[in-house]
Design a protein around this motif. Structure first.
Motif, PDB file in Angstrom:
ATOM      1  N   GLY A 102       0.812  -1.210   0.000  1.00 51.51           N
ATOM      2  CA  GLY A 102       0.000   0.000   0.000  1.00 51.51           C
ATOM      3  C   GLY A 102       0.845   1.259   0.000  1.00 51.51           C
ATOM      4  N   GLU A 103       0.216   2.377   0.275  1.00 52.97           N
ATOM      5  CA  GLU A 103       0.902   3.666   0.291  1.00 52.97           C
ATOM      6  C   GLU A 103       0.162   4.643   1.183  1.00 52.97           C
ATOM      7  N   LEU A 104       0.884   5.622   1.705  1.00 51.79           N
ATOM      8  CA  LEU A 104       0.266   6.652   2.527  1.00 51.79           C
ATOM      9  C   LEU A 104      -0.546   7.596   1.654  1.00 51.79           C
ATOM     10  N   ALA A 105      -1.692   8.019   2.135  1.00 51.78           N
ATOM     11  CA  ALA A 105      -2.553   8.910   1.358  1.00 51.78           C
ATOM     12  C   ALA A 105      -3.492   9.641   2.305  1.00 51.78           C
ATOM     13  N   SER A 106      -4.339  10.475   1.750  1.00 52.27           N
ATOM     14  CA  SER A 106      -5.306  11.227   2.550  1.00 52.27           C
ATOM     15  C   SER A 106      -6.224  10.285   3.322  1.00 52.27           C
ATOM     16  N   PRO A 107      -6.522  10.579   4.593  1.00 51.63           N
ATOM     17  CA  PRO A 107      -7.453   9.724   5.358  1.00 51.63           C
ATOM     18  C   PRO A 107      -8.827   9.624   4.702  1.00 51.63           C
ATOM     19  N   THR A 108      -9.247  10.682   4.017  1.00 60.05           N
ATOM     20  CA  THR A 108     -10.590  10.687   3.425  1.00 60.05           C
ATOM     21  C   THR A 108     -10.665   9.935   2.108  1.00 60.05           C
ATOM     22  N   THR A 114     -14.521   7.984   6.104  1.00 62.68           N
ATOM     23  CA  THR A 114     -15.690   8.815   5.798  1.00 62.68           C
ATOM     24  C   THR A 114     -16.966   8.212   6.386  1.00 62.68           C
ATOM     25  N   MET A 115     -17.046   6.883   6.411  1.00 62.51           N
ATOM     26  CA  MET A 115     -18.207   6.240   7.024  1.00 62.51           C
ATOM     27  C   MET A 115     -18.233   6.481   8.529  1.00 62.51           C
ATOM     28  N   ALA A 116     -17.058   6.479   9.158  1.00 60.97           N
ATOM     29  CA  ALA A 116     -16.998   6.748  10.601  1.00 60.97           C
ATOM     30  C   ALA A 116     -17.536   8.142  10.906  1.00 60.97           C
ATOM     31  N   ALA A 118     -19.661   9.742   9.030  1.00 61.88           N
ATOM     32  CA  ALA A 118     -21.096   9.695   8.746  1.00 61.88           C
ATOM     33  C   ALA A 118     -21.866   9.123   9.925  1.00 61.88           C
ATOM     34  N   ILE A 119     -21.321   8.076  10.548  1.00 58.40           N
ATOM     35  CA  ILE A 119     -21.975   7.479  11.715  1.00 58.40           C
ATOM     36  C   ILE A 119     -21.997   8.472  12.877  1.00 58.40           C
ATOM     37  N   LEU A 120     -20.906   9.212  13.050  1.00 63.99           N
ATOM     38  CA  LEU A 120     -20.853  10.240  14.091  1.00 63.99           C
ATOM     39  C   LEU A 120     -21.967  11.270  13.888  1.00 63.99           C
ATOM     40  N   VAL A 121     -22.116  11.757  12.665  1.00 66.93           N
ATOM     41  CA  VAL A 121     -23.161  12.742  12.361  1.00 66.93           C
ATOM     42  C   VAL A 121     -24.545  12.138  12.582  1.00 66.93           C
ATOM     43  N   LEU A 122     -24.734  10.892  12.143  1.00 65.76           N
ATOM     44  CA  LEU A 122     -26.020  10.213  12.303  1.00 65.76           C
ATOM     45  C   LEU A 122     -26.408  10.098  13.770  1.00 65.76           C
ATOM     46  N   VAL A 123     -25.493   9.582  14.593  1.00 64.77           N
ATOM     47  CA  VAL A 123     -25.764   9.411  16.023  1.00 64.77           C
ATOM     48  C   VAL A 123     -26.045  10.763  16.672  1.00 64.77           C
ATOM     49  N   VAL A 159     -29.815   6.893   5.694  1.00 60.94           N
ATOM     50  CA  VAL A 159     -29.174   6.953   4.374  1.00 60.94           C
ATOM     51  C   VAL A 159     -28.496   8.297   4.141  1.00 60.94           C
ATOM     52  N   ARG A 160     -29.115   9.382   4.645  1.00 63.81           N
ATOM     53  CA  ARG A 160     -28.609  10.738   4.373  1.00 63.81           C
ATOM     54  C   ARG A 160     -27.115  10.906   4.613  1.00 63.81           C
ATOM     55  N   PRO A 161     -26.603  10.656   5.814  1.00 61.09           N
ATOM     56  CA  PRO A 161     -25.173  10.898   6.036  1.00 61.09           C
ATOM     57  C   PRO A 161     -24.263   9.972   5.250  1.00 61.09           C
ATOM     58  N   PHE A 162     -24.737   8.759   4.923  1.00 61.53           N
ATOM     59  CA  PHE A 162     -23.883   7.847   4.178  1.00 61.53           C
ATOM     60  C   PHE A 162     -23.691   8.301   2.738  1.00 61.53           C
ATOM     61  N   THR A 163     -24.654   9.049   2.201  1.00 64.54           N
ATOM     62  CA  THR A 163     -24.436   9.636   0.879  1.00 64.54           C
ATOM     63  C   THR A 163     -23.322  10.678   0.943  1.00 64.54           C
ATOM     64  N   LEU A 164     -23.228  11.385   2.079  1.00 63.97           N
ATOM     65  CA  LEU A 164     -22.126  12.325   2.280  1.00 63.97           C
ATOM     66  C   LEU A 164     -20.794  11.589   2.291  1.00 63.97           C
ATOM     67  N   ALA A 165     -20.755  10.460   2.998  1.00 67.53           N
ATOM     68  CA  ALA A 165     -19.523   9.685   3.110  1.00 67.53           C
ATOM     69  C   ALA A 165     -19.059   9.198   1.744  1.00 67.53           C
ATOM     70  N   LEU A 166     -19.982   8.688   0.955  1.00 64.21           N
ATOM     71  CA  LEU A 166     -19.625   8.174  -0.369  1.00 64.21           C
ATOM     72  C   LEU A 166     -19.170   9.294  -1.297  1.00 64.21           C
ATOM     73  N   ARG A 167     -19.836  10.453  -1.218  1.00 63.62           N
ATOM     74  CA  ARG A 167     -19.450  11.586  -2.067  1.00 63.62           C
ATOM     75  C   ARG A 167     -18.036  12.058  -1.734  1.00 63.62           C
ATOM     76  N   LEU A 168     -17.772  12.212  -0.442  1.00 67.61           N
ATOM     77  CA  LEU A 168     -16.447  12.672  -0.011  1.00 67.61           C
ATOM     78  C   LEU A 168     -15.368  11.668  -0.409  1.00 67.61           C
TER      79      LEU A 168
END
Length: 225
Positions: A102-108, A114-116, A118-123, A159-168
């Motif tokens: 693998g290689e180092l890259a942006s966390p996002t 991004t799902m984590a 999204a779950i934070l925002v959802l909760v 579903v709402r926040p997970f669409t944010l996660a996938l977009r990001l």
């Protein structure tokens, strides 16, 4: 864009994005400390910048959420600054340091990151909705129509926040793949326009994620008319 995966007790961890995530968090903590260590009536340049950022989100939260919007600002500012820093970290030449796999890259550019978020925002907005409206936030009555409507609304809330996660995730990953491809073709000049464009994308994606999170909180806490 493979990840450096470490497995222990049946669990898999992406050590590359965990490392860059902690780097981004460390940068934010250090910058926040330097900008606010000498808070006074005559603000320093760092204090002015910090106050401007918080002020923008205070105004937005009061406009979108209402008078009580300011209590959500710490979460929203933290989300925006972390996502922005994480997105911009994709422009750092992490690949100069080679991992075994693998290689180092942006966390996002990691869907788990991004799902984590999204779950934070959802909760968070489900908690705020229940805190403000009680069980009526989910169900107004036990009639069949209201139960069906509640189930549909609950599905939409999830579903709402997970669409944010996938977009990001998709935008950041696509940008890094594109830059990597251009580096392979011509490492000196060809990637530069895309890298400048990715700086703009980094800001826009952080802002979109934060503003939509703010709108979801607003929907949860505002009374229906």
């Amino acid at each position: 864009m493979e990840h450096f995966i470490y497995k222990i007790n049946g669990l898999s961890f992406h050590l590359d994005t965990i490392f860059t995530m902690w780097v981004c968090m460390g940068i934010l903590i250090l910058v926040a400390f330097l900008m606010t260590r000498k808070v006074g009536l005559i603000p320093s340049k760092g204090q002015i910048i910090a106050e401007k950022i918080v002020g923008v989100f205070l105004d937005l939260s009061e406009t979108m959420i209402g008078p009580d919007g300011k209590k959500h600002v710490p979460l929203l500012v933290s989300l925006f600054l972390f996502i922005l820093t994480a997105n911009l970290s994709g422009q750092i030449p992490w690949r100069l340091y080679h991992l075994k796999t693998g290689e180092l890259a942006s966390p996002t550019n990691d869907i788990n990151m991004t799902m984590a978020m999204a779950i934070l925002v959802l909760v968070y907005y489900l908690y705020q909705g229940v805190k403000t409206k009680g069980l009526k936030y989910f169900l107004h009555s036990f009639s069949p129509a209201d139960i069906i409507t509640a189930l549909i609304d609950l599905l939409e809330m999830v579903v709402r926040p997970f669409t944010l996660a996938l977009r990001l995730f998709a935008n950041i990953l696509a940008g890094e793949i594109l830059i990597s491809a251009f580096i392979g073709i011509c490492a000196y000049f060809l990637p530069l326009p895309i890298m400048f464009f990715e700086v703009f994308v980094a800001f826009i994606q952080a802002l979109v994620f934060t503003l939509l999170s703010m709108s979801y909180i607003a929907i949860s806490v505002q009374n229906e008319h």
